[in-house]
Design a protein around this motif. Sequence first.
Motif, PDB file in Angstrom:
ATOM      1  N   ASP A 261       0.810  -1.213   0.000  1.00 19.12           N
ATOM      2  CA  ASP A 261       0.000   0.000   0.000  1.00 19.12           C
ATOM      3  C   ASP A 261       0.849   1.272   0.000  1.00 19.12           C
ATOM      4  O   ASP A 261       0.327   2.390   0.078  1.00 19.12           O
ATOM      5  N   GLY A 262       2.192   1.097  -0.034  1.00 18.31           N
ATOM      6  CA  GLY A 262       3.079   2.251  -0.083  1.00 18.31           C
ATOM      7  C   GLY A 262       3.428   2.813   1.274  1.00 18.31           C
ATOM      8  O   GLY A 262       4.197   3.777   1.372  1.00 18.31           O
ATOM      9  N   GLU A 263       2.884   2.215   2.345  1.00 17.46           N
ATOM     10  CA  GLU A 263       3.154   2.700   3.695  1.00 17.46           C
ATOM     11  C   GLU A 263       4.273   1.878   4.339  1.00 17.46           C
ATOM     12  O   GLU A 263       4.498   0.725   3.990  1.00 17.46           O
ATOM     13  N   TRP A 264       4.942   2.494   5.327  1.00 16.26           N
ATOM     14  CA  TRP A 264       6.033   1.826   6.055  1.00 16.26           C
ATOM     15  C   TRP A 264       5.492   1.181   7.318  1.00 16.26           C
ATOM     16  O   TRP A 264       4.666   1.764   8.035  1.00 16.26           O
ATOM     17  N   TYR A 265       5.976  -0.049   7.610  1.00 17.95           N
ATOM     18  CA  TYR A 265       5.563  -0.790   8.798  1.00 17.95           C
ATOM     19  C   TYR A 265       6.809  -1.390   9.457  1.00 17.95           C
ATOM     20  O   TYR A 265       7.832  -1.635   8.810  1.00 17.95           O
ATOM     21  N   ARG A 266       6.673  -1.645  10.749  1.00 21.03           N
ATOM     22  CA  ARG A 266       7.766  -2.306  11.453  1.00 21.03           C
ATOM     23  C   ARG A 266       7.816  -3.791  11.047  1.00 21.03           C
ATOM     24  O   ARG A 266       6.765  -4.418  10.882  1.00 21.03           O
ATOM     25  N   ALA A 267       9.047  -4.320  10.917  1.00 21.43           N
ATOM     26  CA  ALA A 267       9.194  -5.710  10.450  1.00 21.43           C
ATOM     27  C   ALA A 267      10.455  -6.338  11.049  1.00 21.43           C
ATOM     28  O   ALA A 267      11.303  -5.644  11.629  1.00 21.43           O
ATOM     29  N   ARG A 268      10.552  -7.659  10.884  1.00 20.67           N
ATOM     30  CA  ARG A 268      11.742  -8.404  11.288  1.00 20.67           C
ATOM     31  C   ARG A 268      12.202  -9.266  10.099  1.00 20.67           C
ATOM     32  O   ARG A 268      11.389  -9.909   9.441  1.00 20.67           O
ATOM     33  N   VAL A 269      13.518  -9.269   9.847  1.00 19.79           N
ATOM     34  CA  VAL A 269      14.073 -10.055   8.733  1.00 19.79           C
ATOM     35  C   VAL A 269      14.144 -11.526   9.162  1.00 19.79           C
ATOM     36  O   VAL A 269      14.790 -11.861  10.152  1.00 19.79           O
TER      37      VAL A 269
END
Length: 893
Positions: free
Chosen positions: A725-733
Amino acid sequence: MNTFFEKSVLSGCAIIVRGQPRGGPPPERQINLSNIRAGAMARRAAQGQPDTKDTPDEPWAFQAREFLRKKLIGKEVCFTVEIRTALGREYGMVYLGKDTTGENIAESLVNEGLATVRREGIRGNNPEQARLCELEDQAKSSKKGMWSEGGGTHTIRDIKYTIENPRNFVDSLHQKPINAIIEHVRDGSVVRALLLPDYYLVTVMLSGVKCPTFKREADVETPEPFAAEAKFFTESRLLQRDVQIILESCPNQIILGTILHPNGNITELLLKEGFARCVDWSMAVYTQGAEKLRAAERSAKERKVRIWKDYVAPTANLDQKDRQFVAKVMQVVNADAMVVKLNSGEYKTIHLSSIRPPRNEGEEKNKDKDKRFRPLYDIPYMFEAREFLRKKLIGKKVNVTVDYIRAATGPGEGTPAFPERTCATVTIGGINIAEALVSKGLATVIRYRQDDDQRSSHYDELLAAEARAIKNGKGLHSKKEVPIHRVADISGETQKAKQFFPFLQRAGRSEAVVEYVFSGSRLKLYMPKETCLITFLLAGIECPRSSRNLPGGMQVAEPFSDEAMLFTKELVLQREVEVEVESMDKAGNFIGWLHIEGVNLSVALVENALSKVHFTAERSAYYKTLVSAEDACRQRKEKIWANYEEKPVEEVVHVSEEKERVANYRPVYVTEIADTLHFYTQDVETGGQLESLMETMRAEIAAQPPVEGSYSARRGDYCIAKFADGEWYRARVEKVESPAKVHVFYIDYGNREVVSSTRLAAIPPAFSTRTLPAQATEYAFAFIQVPQDEDARADVVDCVVRDIQNSQCLLNVEYSGATCPHVTIQFGDTKDDVGLGLVKEGLVMVDVRKEKHLQKMVTEYLNSQESAKSARLNIWRYGDFRADDADEFGYSR
């Protein structure tokens, strides 16, 4: 006057003497006795000249020669030369001893009536000639020798120069020692012998050895290095000596034998002094023990004498600890190779010296083009050879003696490349494994060039073992039909696996042999009873994945995956095990439990902190053991648990400790349903905090956008990722296949995605998990069995997605699981139990729990299951749940 040593006697009146050896064979001289004449010895007709004939002995000629031979050979003599002819012939008197005071040889011959005196030209003033005449008269009056009655025809030998059938002749002697006189030495290892008492004149080649020879080209004789010395060595010890000869064989009209002298065996002496080398093709017939010849040759090599002066041992560059060592056999690679584990922990591949495993001579002819060629099962006797070594050696300690290092070879035209090979003799309990293999006809012995010293230190025993196998028709040498192994390889064959599955599952514990280890929990098994190969996955655990090639690139190995695979290899590779098949996945791989000598491999991996417990273990009898082992490793923070951090106690409600079930439903928002039927939720209470954090974070990113491509993803790192959606979210690799393929987990929502590293950036410190913990919490449905079949499970997942994803529900933790808590979840409006609804619709089966405080819930679920059965809904559409239905939906029966 000259002092020499007697070499040979040509006749009753001619001898050959030689001087003292100094740095090589000494000079020789022929001395003819003056004033006497003895009978001429027999002579064979010249080869290639048909006009010449054999001439026999003259009467008493052989007796005269024998008289001198026994008196003079090897003794010190002195002589005086009286006449030297124009042709160089020398005549004189010979005395036994160092001076003329010794016995006069001519007088002794005349006195015995074995020679006559040349009376013509006798000088009256010569006392020596007068003495000879006097002795002759005495012999005549005494009727000695040739002066006896009868004329002496009985003294003429019947010499046999040829043997019509030499092989039968040799066999008829039964390898018994026969008396002989060595008449001529051609070279150090070939002699001409007169066999007694029948006077066969034969050429004998020494068994098992070969000395340097004399090469003749255009009438020029050129000696090989040490040829003259070897010839002298044999001559000085055997020429015209009384010996015993054992005639041992007669291949290709060549008589092989061993010459025995009271002072020793010339064959062994030649080897010991470096005048000869062992010869494989004739070593087998040597009756005195081939090991003696090898030992004598080895002694000469070690001392580097004569022909071995430039010798370098095949293992000269190895330390003693590298030449001989004890090791544990971990794997049989082929019928002539194995992997061993040294005391240092290092692994080493060892090849058995000088043997060749079974080969498929007509491979192209016999190979079915529609079938994958499997050497172990398709090459005759390859499987038997491997099994012999496997049963004899796997897991056992053996003694290894390195014989040679075979250098690496590059690929040539029609020939493959081979790496460097360590070739050795391997023994266990005093048994030479290579010899045992060859004696059973499960391998053959390699033939070498004579100058090739890179061979087994027990090469002769190998040749003897092969000869026995050929004689007895063992294995490869059998005239019977070769064994055929019809082994069905159903690895990855889903349809075939489905056919075998019911048999393997009903069999309970089945015997198997571990053929290959792909990873810590993935193995290839050979099922001897079912004669099939299967891929087997260990049940109840989640083992670190090894690296492997995938269509999209190389999958990076997870931490401790190599250690887990090595642990499994050391414990079960090529061992006989027992397996319990519980289920089968969509790819045709069987899932179950593997036992070796009472050890459950799944439990062993968990106990050694090389695997985690998977939630599917809950239904098994090994669940408590697995969880207990995992808890112990987790507390010690071993290996895969090294970075483990305990969750706050309040996050996990230990329902099992409660005396009664507590229904404490709290509102949650369901964000993601996984394919495993696990789901992720956010607490409604902290929803506002997450929204606030997201708005602030995105505003900061918009003000200071990250540099595209500057972020280097590493497994386990927290970051921010730009979603679709073009938005930034927190993530884990979670995994990095390549910069273009990075697997990430969105920690606040529970969904996963594979993205390019250009869509990733470092998480700003103000928005890390320290500021606000990850909001997505993983749960599993309580009291429900998750179908193993992917299609059946997908139907259930689709139903749950339609019902509760992206909606607010009520959640209550019922009991803990291996990876996450198991819960009941209710619809937010109707308060109906979602899991119970799945059971009522006949989409899942009930997982019966035994905890007392849960029995009321279990009973409610079971009653709903009976209702679904009665209504024949979905999996119950046939009435009773049959075995083939269980197979179809992936449930255990």
